[in-house]
Design a protein around this motif. Structure first.
Motif, PDB file in Angstrom:
ATOM      1  N   ALA A 270      37.951  29.669  43.835  1.00 41.73           N
ATOM      2  CA  ALA A 270      36.854  30.577  43.516  1.00 41.73           C
ATOM      3  C   ALA A 270      36.608  31.532  44.672  1.00 41.73           C
ATOM      4  O   ALA A 270      36.653  31.139  45.845  1.00 41.73           O
ATOM      5  N   ARG A 271      36.331  32.787  44.316  1.00 40.44           N
ATOM      6  CA  ARG A 271      36.132  33.806  45.341  1.00 40.44           C
ATOM      7  C   ARG A 271      35.221  34.903  44.806  1.00 40.44           C
ATOM      8  O   ARG A 271      35.387  35.334  43.653  1.00 40.44           O
ATOM      9  N   GLU A 272      34.286  35.364  45.619  1.00 36.64           N
ATOM     10  CA  GLU A 272      33.394  36.444  45.208  1.00 36.64           C
ATOM     11  C   GLU A 272      34.181  37.748  45.172  1.00 36.64           C
ATOM     12  O   GLU A 272      34.810  38.129  46.157  1.00 36.64           O
ATOM     13  N   ILE A 273      34.126  38.445  44.033  1.00 35.73           N
ATOM     14  CA  ILE A 273      34.992  39.611  43.842  1.00 35.73           C
ATOM     15  C   ILE A 273      34.562  40.788  44.711  1.00 35.73           C
ATOM     16  O   ILE A 273      35.379  41.616  45.108  1.00 35.73           O
ATOM     17  N   VAL A 283      41.861  43.795  37.464  1.00 31.68           N
ATOM     18  CA  VAL A 283      42.971  43.736  36.523  1.00 31.68           C
ATOM     19  C   VAL A 283      43.650  42.387  36.705  1.00 31.68           C
ATOM     20  O   VAL A 283      44.142  42.078  37.792  1.00 31.68           O
ATOM     21  N   CYS A 284      43.647  41.573  35.664  1.00 36.39           N
ATOM     22  CA  CYS A 284      44.349  40.288  35.737  1.00 36.39           C
ATOM     23  C   CYS A 284      45.850  40.542  35.619  1.00 36.39           C
ATOM     24  O   CYS A 284      46.307  41.180  34.668  1.00 36.39           O
ATOM     25  N   LEU A 285      46.610  40.035  36.582  1.00 41.33           N
ATOM     26  CA  LEU A 285      48.057  40.242  36.607  1.00 41.33           C
ATOM     27  C   LEU A 285      48.825  39.034  36.082  1.00 41.33           C
ATOM     28  O   LEU A 285      49.696  39.157  35.216  1.00 41.33           O
ATOM     29  N   THR A 286      48.522  37.870  36.627  1.00 40.82           N
ATOM     30  CA  THR A 286      49.203  36.640  36.212  1.00 40.82           C
ATOM     31  C   THR A 286      48.187  35.514  36.131  1.00 40.82           C
ATOM     32  O   THR A 286      47.135  35.549  36.772  1.00 40.82           O
ATOM     33  N   GLY A 287      48.515  34.501  35.354  1.00 40.18           N
ATOM     34  CA  GLY A 287      47.607  33.372  35.204  1.00 40.18           C
ATOM     35  C   GLY A 287      46.403  33.757  34.350  1.00 40.18           C
ATOM     36  O   GLY A 287      46.416  34.731  33.598  1.00 40.18           O
ATOM     37  N   GLU A 288      45.359  32.979  34.506  1.00 37.14           N
ATOM     38  CA  GLU A 288      44.115  33.227  33.775  1.00 37.14           C
ATOM     39  C   GLU A 288      42.966  33.103  34.759  1.00 37.14           C
ATOM     40  O   GLU A 288      42.981  32.244  35.642  1.00 37.14           O
ATOM     41  N   ILE A 289      41.969  33.998  34.632  1.00 39.89           N
ATOM     42  CA  ILE A 289      40.838  33.974  35.547  1.00 39.89           C
ATOM     43  C   ILE A 289      39.532  33.980  34.767  1.00 39.89           C
ATOM     44  O   ILE A 289      39.487  34.400  33.609  1.00 39.89           O
ATOM     45  N   GLU A 290      38.484  33.504  35.422  1.00 36.78           N
ATOM     46  CA  GLU A 290      37.161  33.468  34.812  1.00 36.78           C
ATOM     47  C   GLU A 290      36.154  34.104  35.753  1.00 36.78           C
ATOM     48  O   GLU A 290      36.200  33.885  36.965  1.00 36.78           O
ATOM     49  N   CYS A 291      35.250  34.903  35.184  1.00 35.80           N
ATOM     50  CA  CYS A 291      34.177  35.516  35.963  1.00 35.80           C
ATOM     51  C   CYS A 291      32.915  35.506  35.114  1.00 35.80           C
ATOM     52  O   CYS A 291      32.916  36.063  34.000  1.00 35.80           O
ATOM     53  N   ALA A 292      31.870  34.849  35.608  1.00 35.88           N
ATOM     54  CA  ALA A 292      30.562  34.798  34.943  1.00 35.88           C
ATOM     55  C   ALA A 292      30.678  34.372  33.479  1.00 35.88           C
ATOM     56  O   ALA A 292      30.065  34.962  32.584  1.00 35.88           O
ATOM     57  N   ASN A 312      31.514  35.283  41.290  1.00 37.55           N
ATOM     58  CA  ASN A 312      32.675  34.474  41.610  1.00 37.55           C
ATOM     59  C   ASN A 312      33.761  34.644  40.556  1.00 37.55           C
ATOM     60  O   ASN A 312      33.493  34.622  39.346  1.00 37.55           O
ATOM     61  N   THR A 313      34.985  34.799  41.020  1.00 37.17           N
ATOM     62  CA  THR A 313      36.151  34.874  40.144  1.00 37.17           C
ATOM     63  C   THR A 313      37.012  33.654  40.444  1.00 37.17           C
ATOM     64  O   THR A 313      37.319  33.362  41.599  1.00 37.17           O
ATOM     65  N   VAL A 314      37.393  32.935  39.370  1.00 39.12           N
ATOM     66  CA  VAL A 314      37.999  31.615  39.519  1.00 39.12           C
ATOM     67  C   VAL A 314      39.321  31.564  38.761  1.00 39.12           C
ATOM     68  O   VAL A 314      39.385  32.017  37.612  1.00 39.12           O
ATOM     69  N   GLY A 318      45.477  26.779  37.211  1.00 38.60           N
ATOM     70  CA  GLY A 318      46.546  27.072  38.161  1.00 38.60           C
ATOM     71  C   GLY A 318      46.293  28.375  38.881  1.00 38.60           C
ATOM     72  O   GLY A 318      45.257  29.018  38.696  1.00 38.60           O
ATOM     73  N   ASP A 319      47.244  28.767  39.722  1.00 42.71           N
ATOM     74  CA  ASP A 319      47.071  30.002  40.483  1.00 42.71           C
ATOM     75  C   ASP A 319      47.089  31.219  39.557  1.00 42.71           C
ATOM     76  O   ASP A 319      47.636  31.191  38.458  1.00 42.71           O
ATOM     77  N   ALA A 320      46.476  32.283  40.053  1.00 41.73           N
ATOM     78  CA  ALA A 320      46.443  33.548  39.317  1.00 41.73           C
ATOM     79  C   ALA A 320      46.511  34.680  40.321  1.00 41.73           C
ATOM     80  O   ALA A 320      46.362  34.480  41.533  1.00 41.73           O
ATOM     81  N   SER A 321      46.747  35.881  39.835  1.00 40.93           N
ATOM     82  CA  SER A 321      46.742  37.058  40.709  1.00 40.93           C
ATOM     83  C   SER A 321      46.028  38.191  40.002  1.00 40.93           C
ATOM     84  O   SER A 321      45.982  38.263  38.772  1.00 40.93           O
ATOM     85  N   LEU A 322      45.491  39.121  40.821  1.00 41.53           N
ATOM     86  CA  LEU A 322      44.725  40.224  40.255  1.00 41.53           C
ATOM     87  C   LEU A 322      44.771  41.419  41.198  1.00 41.53           C
ATOM     88  O   LEU A 322      45.090  41.295  42.380  1.00 41.53           O
ATOM     89  N   LEU A 323      44.451  42.581  40.631  1.00 42.47           N
ATOM     90  CA  LEU A 323      44.171  43.766  41.423  1.00 42.47           C
ATOM     91  C   LEU A 323      42.668  43.961  41.445  1.00 42.47           C
ATOM     92  O   LEU A 323      41.994  43.810  40.426  1.00 42.47           O
ATOM     93  N   ARG A 324      42.144  44.309  42.609  1.00 42.35           N
ATOM     94  CA  ARG A 324      40.728  44.648  42.751  1.00 42.35           C
ATOM     95  C   ARG A 324      40.631  46.090  43.194  1.00 42.35           C
ATOM     96  O   ARG A 324      41.228  46.500  44.189  1.00 42.35           O
ATOM     97  N   VAL A 325      39.849  46.905  42.468  1.00 44.99           N
ATOM     98  CA  VAL A 325      39.749  48.331  42.710  1.00 44.99           C
ATOM     99  C   VAL A 325      38.278  48.677  42.894  1.00 44.99           C
ATOM    100  O   VAL A 325      37.420  48.252  42.122  1.00 44.99           O
TER     101      VAL A 325
END
Length: 329
Positions: A270-273, A283-292, A312-314, A318-325
């Motif tokens: 978990a990490r604050e975006i 932008v979710c790139l790989t895996g699956e993520i959850e936010c709020a 928080n983005t979780v 398993g692991d995931a990857s994303l772009l933050r803009v």
């Protein structure tokens, strides 16, 4: 609108654009509901243009356009951002209307895009267009896929112009082989073309000015000719832009620029975006993520409002990857 109404990230309805070079990979890779039988080259995911508006898909703000949020709910959604004639970011369009300054897309190139250039700001004003600087992130690349950027060493304006008249410009183009996960920064004035077999995330300055230079002799292959903009393009191309390279990031930062800041995160916990008071596009790139309470899969875009409490983005399962803009402060 009060901050109590903002309990989840904002998800917008995509706008699909048919292109001669498009395909159906946004459907097969990401489950996008494309128009039947259409070749879709672009999905405009977050956009505030006179001709195209992102609309909130669900929640308390369902039906609101991005332009309405930018103009009427700036503080709640976007926090404190620069906006004015002296702003380093081009927040105003040609009509003087304030616009959200980022346009985010997915691209599906199953044929080569035209060789093109976007005008630098000072030239754009003279030509009646808009400047356009962008980043391409390769979300999916076919074997031996490539792109073209800049010119080969030794290429001069006169030599290029002569080759263009002969329909033989390839010998002057700098080609880069691509793999999934690569990225390149394309400032205004950099001549470029995306090769076939690539699916990209494109983060760009809010503009739709493109000057086509060369279309790979498509018309000679029985295809409908496309409009070229040779005179305008030749005023914009930077012939000193010799053999640029792909980005080689150290750490998470891909780009720090006056127009936007883009990071790539490998999300393992978990990490604050973004800090409270600052928005972010994800932008979710790989895996699956959850936010709020909302889950997102690869190819999904969402906007975390500046006043959202649960930021928080979780990673899920398993692991995931994303772009933050986001915009620079």
């Amino acid at each position: 609108m009060t901050k109590s109404k903002i309990t989840q990230p904002l998800v917008f309805e995509p706008i699909f654009m048919e292109r001669v070079w498009g395909g159906r990979h946004l459907e097969s890779l990401y489950g996008k509901r494309l128009p039947s039988a259409a070749l879709i080259g672009e999905s405009w995911e977050i956009v505030d243009r006179p001709e195209a508006q992102s609309v909130v898909h669900e929640g308390a703000l369902r039906g609101a356009t991005l332009h309405e949020l930018w103009c009427k709910h700036r503080q709640e959604i976007f926090g404190k951002v620069a906006d004015g004639p002296s702003s380093p970011r081009p927040v105003f369009d040609r009509t003087g209307t304030s616009r959200f300054p980022i346009l985010a897309k997915l691209l599906d190139a199953q044929e080569n895009l035209s060789l093109q250039v976007h005008p630098p700001r000072e030239i754009a004003e003279k030509l009646g267009g808009e400047s356009k600087t962008e980043l391409w992130y390769v979300a999916n690349a076919a074997p031996k896929a490539r792109l073209y950027a800049g010119v080969k060493k030794g290429t001069t304006r006169d030599a290029f112009k002569k080759a263009l008249e002969q329909g033989k410009v390839e010998k002057h183009l700098h080609a880069l082989e691509l793999k999934t996960g690569d990225a390149i920064f394309l400032p205004s004035g950099r001549m470029h073309a995306l090769g076939a077999g690539n699916v990209l995330v494109e983060i760009q300055e809010n503009s739709d000015t493109t000057y086509r230079i060369y279309d790979w002799n498509r018309a000679k292959k029985g295809r409908a000719p496309r409009q070229m903009h040779i005179a305008e393009a030749m005023q914009c191309v930077d012939f000193g832009d010799i053999e640029p390279t792909l980005l080689r990031p150290k750490g998470e930062s891909l780009v720090r620029h006056e127009l936007f800041e883009i990071d790539k995160w490998e999300l393992r916990a978990a990490r604050e975006i973004a800090e409270r008071g600052r928005f972010a596009i994800v932008v979710c790139l790989t895996g699956e993520i959850e936010c709020a309470g909302r889950r997102f899969k690869p190819g999904d875009f969402f906007l975390v409002p500046a006043q959202l409490e649960n930021r928080n983005t979780v990673p899920v399962g398993g692991d995931a990857s994303l772009l933050r803009v986001t915009l620079p402060l």
